[in-house]
Design a protein around this motif. Structure first.
Motif, PDB file in Angstrom:
ATOM      1  N   PHE A 171       4.042 -36.188   0.807  1.00 23.58           N
ATOM      2  CA  PHE A 171       4.335 -35.131   0.172  1.00 23.58           C
ATOM      3  C   PHE A 171       4.212 -35.155  -1.849  1.00 23.58           C
ATOM      4  N   GLN A 172       4.629 -36.287  -2.362  1.00 24.13           N
ATOM      5  CA  GLN A 172       3.659 -36.742  -3.852  1.00 24.13           C
ATOM      6  C   GLN A 172       1.768 -36.845  -3.839  1.00 24.13           C
ATOM      7  N   TYR A 173       1.281 -36.862  -2.796  1.00 23.72           N
ATOM      8  CA  TYR A 173      -0.148 -36.533  -3.131  1.00 23.72           C
ATOM      9  C   TYR A 173      -0.084 -35.460  -3.146  1.00 23.72           C
ATOM     10  N   CYS A 174       0.713 -34.024  -2.415  1.00 23.19           N
ATOM     11  CA  CYS A 174      -0.052 -33.461  -2.745  1.00 23.19           C
ATOM     12  C   CYS A 174       1.141 -32.495  -4.161  1.00 23.19           C
ATOM     13  N   LEU A 175       1.196 -33.181  -4.766  1.00 22.75           N
ATOM     14  CA  LEU A 175       1.494 -32.739  -6.452  1.00 22.75           C
ATOM     15  C   LEU A 175       0.610 -33.625  -7.802  1.00 22.75           C
ATOM     16  N   THR A 176      -0.440 -31.698  -7.451  1.00 24.06           N
ATOM     17  CA  THR A 176      -1.464 -31.628  -8.179  1.00 24.06           C
ATOM     18  C   THR A 176      -1.903 -31.674  -9.619  1.00 24.06           C
ATOM     19  N   GLU A 177      -0.703 -31.327 -10.172  1.00 21.09           N
ATOM     20  CA  GLU A 177      -0.387 -31.124 -11.610  1.00 21.09           C
ATOM     21  C   GLU A 177       1.180 -31.617 -12.271  1.00 21.09           C
ATOM     22  N   GLU A 178       0.760 -32.407 -12.809  1.00 19.82           N
ATOM     23  CA  GLU A 178       1.597 -32.690 -13.933  1.00 19.82           C
ATOM     24  C   GLU A 178       3.251 -32.081 -14.417  1.00 19.82           C
ATOM     25  N   LYS A 179       3.944 -33.519 -13.927  1.00 20.29           N
ATOM     26  CA  LYS A 179       5.810 -32.925 -13.554  1.00 20.29           C
ATOM     27  C   LYS A 179       5.702 -31.626 -12.578  1.00 20.29           C
ATOM     28  N   GLN A 180       4.791 -31.446 -11.679  1.00 18.28           N
ATOM     29  CA  GLN A 180       5.190 -30.480 -10.519  1.00 18.28           C
ATOM     30  C   GLN A 180       6.032 -31.042  -9.652  1.00 18.28           C
ATOM     31  N   ARG A 181       7.282 -30.742  -9.057  1.00 15.00           N
ATOM     32  CA  ARG A 181       8.009 -31.144  -8.123  1.00 15.00           C
ATOM     33  C   ARG A 181       8.455 -30.283  -7.205  1.00 15.00           C
ATOM     34  N   PHE A 182       7.872 -29.431  -6.886  1.00 10.67           N
ATOM     35  CA  PHE A 182       7.754 -28.275  -6.247  1.00 10.67           C
ATOM     36  C   PHE A 182       6.320 -28.244  -5.022  1.00 10.67           C
ATOM     37  N   VAL A 183       6.166 -27.756  -3.752  1.00 16.31           N
ATOM     38  CA  VAL A 183       5.532 -27.501  -3.057  1.00 16.31           C
ATOM     39  C   VAL A 183       5.522 -25.735  -2.206  1.00 16.31           C
ATOM     40  N   ASP A 184       4.553 -24.468  -2.342  1.00 15.01           N
ATOM     41  CA  ASP A 184       4.658 -23.980  -1.605  1.00 15.01           C
ATOM     42  C   ASP A 184       5.255 -23.744  -0.230  1.00 15.01           C
ATOM     43  N   VAL A 185       5.624 -23.065   0.388  1.00 18.63           N
ATOM     44  CA  VAL A 185       5.794 -22.768   1.856  1.00 18.63           C
ATOM     45  C   VAL A 185       4.295 -23.416   2.235  1.00 18.63           C
ATOM     46  N   GLU A 186       3.518 -22.731   2.424  1.00 18.03           N
ATOM     47  CA  GLU A 186       2.068 -22.728   3.041  1.00 18.03           C
ATOM     48  C   GLU A 186       1.574 -23.907   3.045  1.00 18.03           C
ATOM     49  N   THR A 187       1.763 -24.957   1.331  1.00 15.02           N
ATOM     50  CA  THR A 187       1.394 -25.798   2.321  1.00 15.02           C
ATOM     51  C   THR A 187       2.528 -26.313   2.738  1.00 15.02           C
ATOM     52  N   PHE A 188       4.172 -26.607   2.305  1.00 21.94           N
ATOM     53  CA  PHE A 188       4.971 -27.418   2.673  1.00 21.94           C
ATOM     54  C   PHE A 188       5.027 -27.459   4.449  1.00 21.94           C
ATOM     55  N   CYS A 189       4.144 -25.997   5.317  1.00 19.69           N
ATOM     56  CA  CYS A 189       3.718 -26.266   6.252  1.00 19.69           C
ATOM     57  C   CYS A 189       3.140 -26.643   7.242  1.00 19.69           C
ATOM     58  N   GLN A 190       1.594 -26.830   6.669  1.00 21.38           N
ATOM     59  CA  GLN A 190       0.716 -26.980   6.608  1.00 21.38           C
ATOM     60  C   GLN A 190       0.550 -29.239   6.706  1.00 21.38           C
ATOM     61  N   LEU A 191       1.367 -29.507   5.232  1.00 19.51           N
ATOM     62  CA  LEU A 191       1.580 -31.268   5.320  1.00 19.51           C
ATOM     63  C   LEU A 191       2.302 -31.050   6.811  1.00 19.51           C
ATOM     64  N   LEU A 192       3.277 -30.094   6.762  1.00 23.33           N
ATOM     65  CA  LEU A 192       4.391 -30.532   8.048  1.00 23.33           C
ATOM     66  C   LEU A 192       3.721 -30.884   9.495  1.00 23.33           C
ATOM     67  N   ASN A 193       2.654 -30.046   9.474  1.00 30.93           N
ATOM     68  CA  ASN A 193       1.895 -30.218  10.637  1.00 30.93           C
ATOM     69  C   ASN A 193       0.796 -31.340  10.967  1.00 30.93           C
ATOM     70  N   LEU A 194       0.152 -31.474   9.486  1.00 31.30           N
ATOM     71  CA  LEU A 194      -0.691 -33.295   9.148  1.00 31.30           C
ATOM     72  C   LEU A 194       0.118 -34.054   9.444  1.00 31.30           C
ATOM     73  N   VAL A 195       1.227 -34.230   9.420  1.00 34.18           N
ATOM     74  CA  VAL A 195       1.986 -35.253   9.537  1.00 34.18           C
ATOM     75  C   VAL A 195       3.129 -36.073  10.365  1.00 34.18           C
ATOM     76  N   LEU A 196       3.802 -34.176  11.118  1.00 33.06           N
ATOM     77  CA  LEU A 196       4.751 -35.146  12.026  1.00 33.06           C
ATOM     78  C   LEU A 196       4.429 -34.529  13.163  1.00 33.06           C
ATOM     79  N   GLY A 197       3.309 -33.220  13.226  1.00 31.44           N
ATOM     80  CA  GLY A 197       2.962 -32.718  14.534  1.00 31.44           C
ATOM     81  C   GLY A 197       2.998 -33.530  15.412  1.00 31.44           C
ATOM     82  N   SER A 198       1.601 -34.746  15.192  1.00 28.51           N
ATOM     83  CA  SER A 198       1.854 -35.200  16.707  1.00 28.51           C
ATOM     84  C   SER A 198       3.233 -35.650  17.329  1.00 28.51           C
TER      85      SER A 198
END
Length: 201
Positions: free
Chosen positions: A131-158
């Protein structure tokens, strides 16, 4: 006047303890040199970093897709801070930890790296890192739903396919949340773990 002896004075015996040992860092320097040469193959010389284009070339050479979770695992091993970029120090950290100094060795090390990450003692740290690696902007604390879902599938999908499918389907249908935080990310992992445990009743 006494005559000088014609015999040459014998050289003093040399003890093994008197011989200077080989420089202790020489082997390490050779290894680091090979690691650096490999880095230079993929680095963008104008910025001194491996950039997204370099990472795609690396992925092609080791036979994995640039969206493969093992590349994220490699970034975790390097302790990479910026998504899509590897610095030389990060590269050295990761490849030294994996004990590789060639492309062939790196390719062979990926399955072992995957096993290492999947150990319970390491996975929580990797999951948080993702999750932290996806925070591309300085002081960014949130990601959008689409990115969140893609990351969940990548990391937890299997690991938790049914739970991830349910979560992502819900997130895509709901309208209450447009952005999601690190706390929510970690809570979803706890939910998946709890949901997968057999009932004790």
């Amino acid at each position: 006047m006494p005559r000088k002896s014609k015999r040459k004075a014998s050289a003093p015996a040399v003890k093994s303890s008197d011989v200077d040992p080989a420089p202790p860092g020489k082997a390490l320097l050779r290894k680091m040199g090979r690691i650096d040469c490999l880095y230079d193959l993929y680095a963008n010389q104008s910025i001194g970093l491996i950039d997204p284009e370099g990472i795609e070339a690396l992925c092609s050479d080791v036979g994995v897709g640039h969206t493969d979770v093992r590349i994220l695992m490699l970034a975790w091993k390097m302790k990479a801070e910026r998504q899509g970029y590897f610095s030389k120090d990060e590269w050295r950290t990761g490849l030294t930890a994996l004990n590789v100094n060639s492309l062939d060795k790196l390719k062979k090390a990926l399955p072992a790296l995957e096993k290492e990450v999947m150990k319970p003692s390491n996975f929580v740290d990797f999951y948080a890192y993702a999750f932290q690696y996806c925070l591309t902007e300085e002081k960014q604390r949130f990601v959008d739903v689409e990115t969140f879902c893609q990351l969940l599938n990548l990391v937890l999908g299997s690991k938790f396919p049914a739970q991830v499918d349910s979560i992502t389907e819900y997130l895509k249908l709901q309208s209450d949340y447009q952005m999601l935080s690190m706390d929510q990310w970690m809570n979803f992992y706890r939910f998946c773990c709890d949901f997968s445990r057999p009932s004790t009743i």
